[in-house]
Design a protein around this motif. Structure first.
Motif, PDB file in Angstrom:
ATOM      1  N   TYR A   4     -28.279  74.719 -45.780  1.00 32.12           N
ATOM      2  CA  TYR A   4     -27.458  75.289 -46.844  1.00 32.12           C
ATOM      3  C   TYR A   4     -26.550  74.182 -47.373  1.00 32.12           C
ATOM      4  N   PRO A   5     -27.124  73.236 -48.125  1.00 29.58           N
ATOM      5  CA  PRO A   5     -26.362  72.017 -48.446  1.00 29.58           C
ATOM      6  C   PRO A   5     -25.210  72.274 -49.388  1.00 29.58           C
ATOM      7  N   PRO A   6     -24.105  71.554 -49.181  1.00 28.78           N
ATOM      8  CA  PRO A   6     -23.028  71.589 -50.174  1.00 28.78           C
ATOM      9  C   PRO A   6     -23.479  70.871 -51.436  1.00 28.78           C
ATOM     10  N   ALA A   7     -22.688  70.991 -52.474  1.00 28.64           N
ATOM     11  CA  ALA A   7     -23.049  70.385 -53.763  1.00 28.64           C
ATOM     12  C   ALA A   7     -23.118  68.869 -53.693  1.00 28.64           C
ATOM     13  N   THR A   8     -22.542  68.290 -52.642  1.00 24.71           N
ATOM     14  CA  THR A   8     -22.464  66.830 -52.550  1.00 24.71           C
ATOM     15  C   THR A   8     -23.725  66.190 -51.979  1.00 24.71           C
ATOM     16  N   ARG A   9     -24.703  66.984 -51.518  1.00 22.81           N
ATOM     17  CA  ARG A   9     -25.938  66.390 -51.006  1.00 22.81           C
ATOM     18  C   ARG A   9     -27.120  67.311 -51.273  1.00 22.81           C
ATOM     19  N   THR A  10     -28.315  66.735 -51.171  1.00 28.93           N
ATOM     20  CA  THR A  10     -29.531  67.518 -51.326  1.00 28.93           C
ATOM     21  C   THR A  10     -29.919  68.121 -49.978  1.00 28.93           C
ATOM     22  N   ALA A  11     -30.838  69.062 -50.009  1.00 28.49           N
ATOM     23  CA  ALA A  11     -31.298  69.696 -48.775  1.00 28.49           C
ATOM     24  C   ALA A  11     -32.034  68.682 -47.897  1.00 28.49           C
ATOM     25  N   VAL A  12     -31.770  68.751 -46.609  1.00 25.43           N
ATOM     26  CA  VAL A  12     -32.451  67.907 -45.614  1.00 25.43           C
ATOM     27  C   VAL A  12     -32.885  68.784 -44.454  1.00 25.43           C
ATOM     28  N   TRP A  13     -33.666  68.227 -43.551  1.00 30.05           N
ATOM     29  CA  TRP A  13     -34.280  69.073 -42.532  1.00 30.05           C
ATOM     30  C   TRP A  13     -34.357  68.433 -41.158  1.00 30.05           C
ATOM     31  N   GLU A  14     -33.862  67.211 -41.015  1.00 26.45           N
ATOM     32  CA  GLU A  14     -34.015  66.519 -39.740  1.00 26.45           C
ATOM     33  C   GLU A  14     -32.709  65.863 -39.321  1.00 26.45           C
ATOM     34  N   SER A  15     -32.379  65.999 -38.026  1.00 26.90           N
ATOM     35  CA  SER A  15     -31.279  65.255 -37.433  1.00 26.90           C
ATOM     36  C   SER A  15     -31.712  64.856 -36.028  1.00 26.90           C
ATOM     37  N   THR A  16     -30.788  64.394 -35.222  1.00 25.99           N
ATOM     38  CA  THR A  16     -31.089  64.034 -33.833  1.00 25.99           C
ATOM     39  C   THR A  16     -30.082  64.695 -32.905  1.00 25.99           C
ATOM     40  N   VAL A  17     -30.425  64.721 -31.634  1.00 25.88           N
ATOM     41  CA  VAL A  17     -29.484  65.226 -30.641  1.00 25.88           C
ATOM     42  C   VAL A  17     -28.176  64.440 -30.718  1.00 25.88           C
ATOM     43  N   ALA A  18     -28.257  63.127 -30.825  1.00 31.61           N
ATOM     44  CA  ALA A  18     -27.044  62.304 -30.869  1.00 31.61           C
ATOM     45  C   ALA A  18     -26.178  62.679 -32.065  1.00 31.61           C
ATOM     46  N   GLN A  19     -26.781  62.872 -33.230  1.00 28.14           N
ATOM     47  CA  GLN A  19     -26.009  63.233 -34.420  1.00 28.14           C
ATOM     48  C   GLN A  19     -25.343  64.593 -34.265  1.00 28.14           C
ATOM     49  N   GLN A  20     -26.066  65.535 -33.699  1.00 24.51           N
ATOM     50  CA  GLN A  20     -25.494  66.867 -33.505  1.00 24.51           C
ATOM     51  C   GLN A  20     -24.346  66.829 -32.501  1.00 24.51           C
TER      52      GLN A  20
END
Length: 201
Positions: A121-137
């Motif tokens: 559910y992207p904010p207006a400041t970015r496009t939709a994405v679908w991948e992250s990592t455990v470290a990022q989360q």
């Protein structure tokens, strides 16, 4: 196409909840038989030459699953992108405590594990994405980064869920979902109906 349907083996609990809510008749037996296979937590399965593992991630609903293939996990309705947070836990049968433990199970995987989102559910400041990592989360998820304990998460999740509206088409879609994609049976006039409880949800 010959494909089969599978879902978590806690689906009977979901079906029992909604059988009561929709006052479904004797034709609807809440035992999961509508699906071709019910996955147990940790169960291995094959997709072509790939071996996957079903991971129970209850909380959003009792039957939610994530699927792991090597270093990739499809997280289902648990985590969103770090700037969005986590799934809601206020649907019938949902539980924020369970959701917290399910998320921590995913975040206990190696830090480089790739996590593929079910929704964004992207904010207006970015496009939709679908991948992250455990470290990022673990570093940046606004709801459940390292240092957020269970009580803090549950309190936040319950407060936030109380402000959320019911998703459009939720009630009719549930009546299809609990039947593994099939419509309700036709009635004596050869018409199938969705039920909408007007004074319950």
């Amino acid at each position: 196409m010959g494909g089969k349907t599978g879902i978590g083996d806690h689906i009977p609990a979901v079906q029992k909840t909604f059988k009561k809510i929709f006052n479904l008749g004797d034709e609807f037996v809440p035992d999961g038989h509508h699906f071709d296979h019910l996955f147990a937590d940790g169960e291995l399965f094959s997709v072509g030459n790939l071996t996957g593992k079903a991971i129970s991630v209850s909380g959003h609903t009792p039957a939610d699953l994530a699927y792991q293939f090597d270093d990739a996990v499809f997280v289902g309705d648990t985590l969103f992108m770090p700037d969005i947070g986590t799934a809601r836990a206020d649907f019938p049968g949902g539980d924020a405590h369970q959701l917290f433990h399910s998320i921590r199970k995913i975040l206990a995987l190696p830090s480089t594990t790739r996590l593929f989102m079910c929704h964004d559910y992207p904010p207006a400041t970015r496009t939709a994405v679908w991948e992250s990592t455990v470290a990022q989360q673990r570093a940046r998820n606004i709801h459940v980064h390292d240092g957020i304990d269970e009580d803090t998460f549950v309190s936040m999740r319950n407060r936030r869920d109380a402000t959320l509206e019911m998703p459009n088409l939720l009630l009719p879609s549930i009546q299809v979902n609990i039947r593994a994609g099939k419509l309700p049976p036709v009635e004596t006039n050869v018409v199938a109906y969705f039920k909408i409880p007007v004074n319950l949800i």
